[in-house]
Write an enzyme that holds these catalytic residues in place. Structure first.
Site, PDB file in Angstrom:
ATOM      1  N   ASP A 143       0.816  -1.210   0.000  1.00 20.34           N
ATOM      2  CA  ASP A 143       0.000   0.000   0.000  1.00 20.34           C
ATOM      3  C   ASP A 143       0.852   1.263   0.000  1.00 20.34           C
ATOM      4  O   ASP A 143       1.760   1.429   0.819  1.00 20.34           O
ATOM      5  CB  ASP A 143      -0.921  -0.002   1.218  1.00 20.34           C
ATOM      6  CG  ASP A 143      -1.610   1.331   1.405  1.00 20.34           C
ATOM      7  OD1 ASP A 143      -2.210   1.817   0.428  1.00 20.34           O
ATOM      8  OD2 ASP A 143      -1.524   1.891   2.499  1.00 20.34           O
ATOM      9  N   CYS A 144       0.551   2.165  -0.905  1.00 17.95           N
ATOM     10  CA  CYS A 144       1.301   3.417  -1.045  1.00 17.95           C
ATOM     11  C   CYS A 144       1.288   4.251   0.229  1.00 17.95           C
ATOM     12  O   CYS A 144       2.307   4.840   0.606  1.00 17.95           O
ATOM     13  CB  CYS A 144       0.717   4.224  -2.201  1.00 17.95           C
ATOM     14  SG  CYS A 144       1.318   5.923  -2.335  1.00 17.95           S
ATOM     15  N   PHE A 145       0.137   4.301   0.904  1.00 20.47           N
ATOM     16  CA  PHE A 145       0.010   5.187   2.054  1.00 20.47           C
ATOM     17  C   PHE A 145       0.508   4.561   3.355  1.00 20.47           C
ATOM     18  O   PHE A 145       0.350   5.146   4.424  1.00 20.47           O
ATOM     19  CB  PHE A 145      -1.437   5.672   2.190  1.00 20.47           C
ATOM     20  CG  PHE A 145      -1.736   6.853   1.307  1.00 20.47           C
ATOM     21  CD1 PHE A 145      -1.587   8.146   1.780  1.00 20.47           C
ATOM     22  CD2 PHE A 145      -2.130   6.666  -0.006  1.00 20.47           C
ATOM     23  CE1 PHE A 145      -1.825   9.235   0.966  1.00 20.47           C
ATOM     24  CE2 PHE A 145      -2.384   7.748  -0.836  1.00 20.47           C
ATOM     25  CZ  PHE A 145      -2.234   9.043  -0.353  1.00 20.47           C
ATOM     26  N   LYS A 160       1.046  11.518   6.229  1.00 17.89           N
ATOM     27  CA  LYS A 160       1.135  11.578   4.767  1.00 17.89           C
ATOM     28  C   LYS A 160      -0.159  12.123   4.182  1.00 17.89           C
ATOM     29  O   LYS A 160      -1.242  11.607   4.446  1.00 17.89           O
ATOM     30  CB  LYS A 160       1.435  10.186   4.198  1.00 17.89           C
ATOM     31  CG  LYS A 160       1.614  10.160   2.673  1.00 17.89           C
ATOM     32  CD  LYS A 160       2.159   8.824   2.224  1.00 17.89           C
ATOM     33  CE  LYS A 160       2.300   8.726   0.720  1.00 17.89           C
ATOM     34  NZ  LYS A 160       2.971   7.495   0.278  1.00 17.89           N
TER      35      LYS A 160
END
Length: 262
Positions: A143-145, A160
């Site tokens: 997951d990017c976040f 973020k």
């Protein structure tokens, strides 16, 4: 980093589109810039239905395609790197230009320039933010976040706020990024086949602002923030770009061959 020459950037808000259409529009402009027939572009868009985008190098088996299908979630592979993002209650920015527009034309300088535009955009909403100095968090997550990467944007409390990805090739750059209004993106955990452990520092614009931020407010803020650094002119895609985007959406980004290619 500074602008080179006097070419203005087109500014387009294209509204809500399928993930395959959004990614196809990005690549169509990228191709046009490479061929010298397109002009620089800042495009803001949304996603309908909610869509998980996965990075160019990411394994398709990170995502449960069957569960996404049952819940009405599209899945599309980006031409940029990075990790998976659930695009739902957000705006996405996409900026494309060529080496004739900026100097020096290098990844770090481009990331930092766009970061300044984004920080100024959030400032116009009364949201304090900063550029991430060093990547941290769960670097193994799909997951990017799950972790803020260097040169991305975080709140002053280190949550973020914007997840971005870039591709620089053949003298052209595409950078796009998700700007969540709410924490709905955290629902991606249900659709990943690996453990999704969110960093304690994740955030959203609503949380950072301590009030609801509307999509149109963010749209205006992005135009203001980028407009401090670029000459923006309201525009549209060209006929060639539109036709190429339709072809790419149909033959590439809407196909299982592309989306499951790794």
């Amino acid at each position: 980093m500074h602008t080179r020459g006097t070419r203005p950037f087109r500014f387009i808000y294209s509204g809500a589109q399928r993930g395959s259409t959004n990614m196809a529009m990005d690549e169509a402009v990228f191709m046009g810039l490479k061929e010298g027939i397109s002009h620089p572009l800042l495009r803001i868009y949304r996603w309908d239905p909610p869509t998980i985008s996965i990075g160019y190098f990411q394994g398709a088996d990170d995502v449960d395609f069957g569960k996404c299908r049952r819940d009405g979630i599209d899945v599309v592979r980006r031409m940029t790197g990075g990790r998976a993002v659930l695009h739902h209650e957000e705006l996405t920015y996409s900026i494309l230009f060529s080496e004739q527009d900026f100097d020096p034309f290098a990844k770090k300088e481009i990331f930092l320039f766009i970061a300044r535009c984004l920080v100024d955009s959030l400032k116009s909403l009364g949201i304090g933010s900063q550029v991430v100095a060093k990547t941290r968090g769960d670097l193994k997550s799909a997951d990017c976040f799950a972790s803020p990467a260097q040169f991305e944007i975080e709140s002053l409390e280190q949550g973020k706020l914007i997840g971005s990805a870039q591709v620089l090739r053949d003298g052209v750059v595409l950078q796009h990024g998700a700007i969540p209004l709410t924490a709905s993106y955290s629902s991606i955990a249900k659709y990943l086949t690996t453990d999704a452990r969110f960093a304690k520092s994740i955030s959203s614009l609503n949380q950072a602002a301590a009030r609801p931020v509307e999509a149109l407010q963010l749209l205006d803020a992005l135009k203001t923030g980028f407009g401090k650094h670029l000459t923006l002119q309201d525009g549209t895609l060209t006929e060639w770009e539109t036709e190429k985007a339709l072809q790419l959406a149909r033959e590439k980004y809407g196909s299982e061959t592309w989306n499951r290619r790794r």
